[in-house]
Scaffold this motif. Structure first.
Motif, PDB file in Angstrom:
ATOM      1  N   ARG A   1       2.479   1.746   3.362  1.00  0.00           N
ATOM      2  CA  ARG A   1       3.545   0.766   3.594  1.00  0.00           C
ATOM      3  C   ARG A   1       4.780   1.120   2.791  1.00  0.00           C
ATOM      4  O   ARG A   1       5.908   0.948   3.266  1.00  0.00           O
ATOM      5  CB  ARG A   1       3.051  -0.626   3.234  1.00  0.00           C
TER       6      ARG A   1
ATOM      7  N   SER B   1       0.828  -1.197   0.000  1.00  0.00           N
ATOM      8  CA  SER B   1       0.000   0.000   0.000  1.00  0.00           C
ATOM      9  C   SER B   1       0.864   1.249   0.000  1.00  0.00           C
ATOM     10  O   SER B   1       2.076   1.188   0.226  1.00  0.00           O
ATOM     11  CB  SER B   1      -0.922  -0.005   1.225  1.00  0.00           C
ATOM     12  N   ARG B   2       0.222   2.393  -0.237  1.00  0.00           N
ATOM     13  CA  ARG B   2       0.974   3.650  -0.276  1.00  0.00           C
ATOM     14  C   ARG B   2       1.637   3.941   1.074  1.00  0.00           C
ATOM     15  O   ARG B   2       2.800   4.347   1.121  1.00  0.00           O
ATOM     16  CB  ARG B   2       0.030   4.786  -0.658  1.00  0.00           C
TER      17      ARG B   2
END
Length: 278
Positions: A184, A181-182
């Protein structure tokens, strides 16, 4: 320097200059430390004497037991620590958002952020004080932290933008392709890469808030809530200045900072050098 350093005499001259410069820089610290162990009589009779003939710890005992200076030190560590953590976390998110989501307006935003430092702190002292009084935040750590964040966050964002610009976009794209994800990608990819820069920014923010005097003097009037800067100022007294207590309190503040810088100086220099590469 380079031309002089080519020959042996030039090298000797360079090292002599550096030794003299180092002595000039270190001598005030050595004098403060040595003066803190002198008796009150020695300080009054011969303050320029470097070493004491009868060292004593009376000034440290007075500062710790009678004045309660360790409480001021604890207050400063708490205020500076909270301000640094909040400023760095907010600035990391802000700088990353500017670099990755608003690259075209990034330069204008950085100019706007750094423009806040054009105003001297004394210019905002009265508006800040009125605001804190109306919000009921006088004599509170929270009000002082808010004032520090208004100056720390813009400069921290400006510093971290340069560091985030050094992170290759291909690394983040590869992590996104793998399903990250962004957030992460930001936390596990970008942040570890610029960790030296984050350390340098955090240290700079911590030192600024730890040594700040004006707003701490205006917002904090209770002695048990004063930070070290105001605590040192309060040692002046109304008539007679206790130089021994002043020297001992200064050593308690300065020496830990010097040792801390000696430990992390490599991380600071490395972070600043990485941030300069665009």
């Amino acid at each position: 320097m380079r031309r002089a350093g080519r020959g042996p005499w030039g090298t000797v001259c360079v090292y002599l200059i550096l030794i003299v410069a180092a002595f000039v820089a270190v001598f005030p610290l050595v004098w403060v430390v040595s003066s803190s162990f002198k008796t009150s009589h020695e300080l009054a009779q011969n303050p320029l004497q470097l070493f004491s003939s009868s060292p004593t710890l009376e000034h440290y005992s007075k500062v710790v037991n009678e004045i309660g200076f360790l409480t001021n030190l604890k207050n400063s560590l708490l205020i500076a620590g909270c301000s640094t953590v909040i400023a760095v976390l907010v600035s990391m998110l802000g700088a990353y958002g500017i670099v990755r989501f608003f690259p075209r307006v990034g330069k204008q935003l950085t100019k706007l952020l750094i423009g806040t430092y054009m105003f001297p702190p004394i210019l905002l002292a009265i508006p800040y004080t009125i605001t804190m009084v109306k919000l009921g935040l006088m004599n509170s750590y929270f009000g002082l932290i808010i004032a520090y964040l208004s100056f720390s966050i813009p400069y921290a964002i400006w510093m971290l933008i340069g560091f985030f610009q050094t992170v290759p976009i291909g690394v983040e794209e590869a992590a996104a392709v793998d399903g990250a994800s962004r957030f992460r990608v930001f936390w596990q990819i970008s942040v570890p890469i610029i960790l030296p820069g984050i350390v340098a920014t955090a240290v700079y923010t911590f030192i600024n808030t730890f040594n700040e005097f004006l707003y701490a003097l205006l917002f904090i009037t209770e002695s048990d809530r004063m930070p070290v800067a105001v605590g040192l100022y309060s040692l002046q007294g109304s008539e007679v200045l206790d130089w021994g207590a002043m020297m001992a309190a200064s050593v308690i503040v300065i020496v830990p900072s010097v040792v801390f810088f000696m430990i992390i100086q490599k991380h600071i220099s490395g972070g600043l050098s990485e941030g300069s590469v665009k």
